[in-house]
Each structure stands twice: as C-alpha cells, then as structure tokens.
Design a protein around this motif. Structure first.
Motif, mmCIF file in Angstrom:
data_model
loop_
_atom_site.group_PDB
_atom_site.id
_atom_site.type_symbol
_atom_site.label_atom_id
_atom_site.label_comp_id
_atom_site.label_asym_id
_atom_site.label_seq_id
_atom_site.Cartn_x
_atom_site.Cartn_y
_atom_site.Cartn_z
ATOM 1 N N ALA A 56 -21.585 -44.847 -13.756
ATOM 2 C CA ALA A 56 -21.068 -46.205 -13.536
ATOM 3 C C ALA A 56 -20.076 -46.231 -12.377
ATOM 4 O O ALA A 56 -20.087 -47.146 -11.550
ATOM 5 C CB ALA A 56 -20.407 -46.729 -14.808
ATOM 6 N N GLU A 57 -19.216 -45.213 -12.302
ATOM 7 C CA GLU A 57 -18.209 -45.176 -11.235
ATOM 8 C C GLU A 57 -18.866 -45.028 -9.865
ATOM 9 O O GLU A 57 -18.483 -45.707 -8.899
ATOM 10 C CB GLU A 57 -17.239 -44.025 -11.481
ATOM 11 N N THR A 58 -19.857 -44.159 -9.780
ATOM 12 C CA THR A 58 -20.549 -43.967 -8.502
ATOM 13 C C THR A 58 -21.315 -45.226 -8.103
ATOM 14 O O THR A 58 -21.294 -45.628 -6.931
ATOM 15 C CB THR A 58 -21.501 -42.763 -8.590
ATOM 16 N N LEU A 59 -21.965 -45.872 -9.066
ATOM 17 C CA LEU A 59 -22.694 -47.104 -8.749
ATOM 18 C C LEU A 59 -21.748 -48.245 -8.408
ATOM 19 O O LEU A 59 -22.089 -49.108 -7.593
ATOM 20 C CB LEU A 59 -23.611 -47.483 -9.910
ATOM 21 N N ASP A 60 -20.564 -48.261 -9.002
ATOM 22 C CA ASP A 60 -19.545 -49.253 -8.615
ATOM 23 C C ASP A 60 -19.204 -49.094 -7.133
ATOM 24 O O ASP A 60 -19.110 -50.082 -6.387
ATOM 25 C CB ASP A 60 -18.271 -49.069 -9.440
ATOM 26 N N ARG A 61 -18.992 -47.845 -6.732
ATOM 27 C CA ARG A 61 -18.624 -47.558 -5.340
ATOM 28 C C ARG A 61 -19.760 -47.962 -4.398
ATOM 29 O O ARG A 61 -19.530 -48.587 -3.350
ATOM 30 C CB ARG A 61 -18.318 -46.064 -5.223
ATOM 31 N N SER A 87 -32.334 -37.662 -13.829
ATOM 32 C CA SER A 87 -32.899 -38.927 -13.354
ATOM 33 C C SER A 87 -33.746 -39.581 -14.444
ATOM 34 O O SER A 87 -33.750 -40.804 -14.608
ATOM 35 C CB SER A 87 -33.732 -38.702 -12.087
ATOM 36 N N ALA A 88 -34.474 -38.756 -15.223
ATOM 37 C CA ALA A 88 -35.308 -39.294 -16.295
ATOM 38 C C ALA A 88 -34.466 -39.816 -17.454
ATOM 39 O O ALA A 88 -34.904 -40.710 -18.191
ATOM 40 C CB ALA A 88 -36.265 -38.210 -16.795
ATOM 41 N N ALA A 89 -33.252 -39.253 -17.622
ATOM 42 C CA ALA A 89 -32.395 -39.633 -18.747
ATOM 43 C C ALA A 89 -31.402 -40.739 -18.398
ATOM 44 O O ALA A 89 -30.568 -41.097 -19.230
ATOM 45 C CB ALA A 89 -31.633 -38.393 -19.245
ATOM 46 N N LEU A 90 -31.496 -41.279 -17.196
ATOM 47 C CA LEU A 90 -30.555 -42.315 -16.791
ATOM 48 C C LEU A 90 -30.639 -43.514 -17.737
ATOM 49 O O LEU A 90 -31.728 -43.958 -18.085
ATOM 50 C CB LEU A 90 -30.874 -42.761 -15.358
ATOM 51 N N GLU A 91 -29.480 -43.993 -18.159
ATOM 52 C CA GLU A 91 -29.457 -45.084 -19.122
ATOM 53 C C GLU A 91 -30.038 -46.359 -18.525
ATOM 54 O O GLU A 91 -30.014 -46.579 -17.312
ATOM 55 C CB GLU A 91 -28.030 -45.326 -19.603
ATOM 56 N N GLU A 92 -30.532 -47.209 -19.408
ATOM 57 C CA GLU A 92 -31.198 -48.440 -18.968
ATOM 58 C C GLU A 92 -30.277 -49.319 -18.133
ATOM 59 O O GLU A 92 -30.714 -49.915 -17.146
ATOM 60 C CB GLU A 92 -31.699 -49.211 -20.188
ATOM 61 N N ALA A 93 -28.995 -49.371 -18.485
ATOM 62 C CA ALA A 93 -28.058 -50.198 -17.726
ATOM 63 C C ALA A 93 -27.938 -49.703 -16.288
ATOM 64 O O ALA A 93 -27.881 -50.503 -15.337
ATOM 65 C CB ALA A 93 -26.682 -50.178 -18.394
ATOM 66 N N ALA A 94 -27.922 -48.367 -16.094
ATOM 67 C CA ALA A 94 -27.837 -47.806 -14.752
ATOM 68 C C ALA A 94 -29.126 -48.067 -13.969
ATOM 69 O O ALA A 94 -29.084 -48.370 -12.766
ATOM 70 C CB ALA A 94 -27.551 -46.310 -14.829
#
Length: 228
Positions: A56-61, A87-94
């Motif tokens: 979440a922090e990286t995607l915020d940036r 990458s396969a385990a990335l949560e749906e929100a991300a």
C-alpha cells in the motif's frame, strides 16, 4: 513538488523526491525495484512476519507521482515484485489499485532477476525497452556505451551524514534507487558500482528536496561540469 532537472542522453530528465525519473517532453515516468510483496516472501521463506503495509505504501507513492506528472507511459525497470509467488498472492485491493493506475496510459514491465517472467498483469512485458534514444533494462550492461537507465543495485550515497537512496549517473548510464519499501541499498562508492562508473559520476540524493552531489571528483586541475 521539489524536483531536479538533469541533462542525460540528450534529454532533460527530472528526478522526483521519490527517486522516480520523469521525462516531461516524452511523457514517461520511470521507477525501479518496487519489490511488491516483500513481506509475503519473507514470511513464506523465512517465517518472519513483517508489517504487511509495504504494498500500500509503495502504491501510494506511485499514485502520487503519476498524479503529479500526468505520465502517459510508466516504465518499471524490473523487480516490480519480490518474486513470482508474491505477484500471484497480491491482494485484490492492490490489484484494483494497479489496474486503476494503468487506465489510459501505456505500462511497461521490464523483467528483473526477482520477477523473470510475466506476472499476469496488464501491460507490456519485455526484457528491455528502447525509446527516445535510451535503453531501459533491469541490470546495467557494462558493455553498453549508453545511454541506458537501469535499477537492480539500489544505490545509496550520503554527504555529511547517513546514506540516502540516490539516482546514480554519468554521461553513459543512470541507475535508479529502489522505489519500494523494505529495500536495502548498495554504497555508490562501493566496488560494484565504482566498476560501472570508472570516471566522473554524480548522485541525486532522494528525499523532500533532491540534492545533486559528485560521487567521484573531476581530475585535478579541471573544473567539474554537469554531465549530459
């Protein structure tokens, strides 16, 4: 936003506080080594539980940089995920956030050593990419006379204090810092990076106000000039 313009490869590249590189004229934004899912990989392989906020922090940036620049093209220089399982385990929100960021723009995923294959997300998946007279790859090629942009080494440098992530460059190559959370770094004056920058080189220290500083000095008796 405090930024710093650098002449490189016949172009003017803008260094953002995050360590992203933006070409205002061409409309692309370049980042490296997001390492999304690192907490997942550490838990899976080492059994250590890190606070799982780094995605979440990286995607915020990244969201903030895309919004600030209005980038039409986003180039990710490899190791965007800590491994393929992450990458396969990335949560749906991300996944939804990444999909939203990709809408209306071209997205280039360059392969890294941590994610050496397609990660099942939209965008173009390539080993290298060439545009605007520049080569974009994950690991710098010492045989290439440039100009090239790469990542992988997570360079850090400091003046009068602790080292900060930095954009390391000379006339031929530019190495971006790690963009993601939970990423270490390699000293710009260490043996590995010094071998890639045998002559004069410079660092832009990232942070609220990017700072340009020489890493290697100009030959004695000659004034130091900006590279380009």
């Amino acid at each position: 936003m405090n930024t710093l313009d650098i002449p490189f490869g016949g172009r003017t590249l803008t260094i953002l506080p995050s360590g992203a590189v933006w070409d205002r004229a061409a409309g692309w934004l370049c980042v490296s080594d997001l390492h999304l899912g690192k907490s997942d990989r550490v838990a899976r392989r080492l059994g250590l539980m890190l606070p799982p906020y780094e995605v979440a922090e990286t995607l915020d940036r990244l969201s903030a940089d895309i919004a600030a620049t209005g980038a039409a093209v986003v180039i990710c220089l490899g190791d965007s995920f800590d491994d393929l399982a992450a990458s396969a385990a990335l949560e749906e929100a991300a996944l939804h956030r990444l999909a939203a960021l990709q809408v209306g723009r071209r997205w280039i995923w360059i392969e890294g050593n941590h994610d050496p294959g397609p990660c099942g997300l939209a965008g173009e998946h390539v080993a290298e990419w060439r545009a605007d007279g520049l080569t974009f790859r994950h690991i710098a090629d010492p045989r290439d006379t440039g100009p090239e942009l790469s990542g992988h080494y997570h360079p850090k440098h400091g003046i009068g204090g602790g080292a900060r992530p930095c954009v390391l460059f000379d006339a031929a190559r530019m190495i971006l810092p790690a963009y993601g959370t939970y990423t270490g770094g390699m000293p710009a004056r260490g043996a590995t990076l010094s071998a890639l920058f045998p002559g004069r080189s410079f660092a832009v220290l990232t942070g609220r106000a990017p700072v340009l500083t020489p890493v290697t000095a100009a030959p004695r008796g000659r004034p130091m000039r900006r590279v380009g």
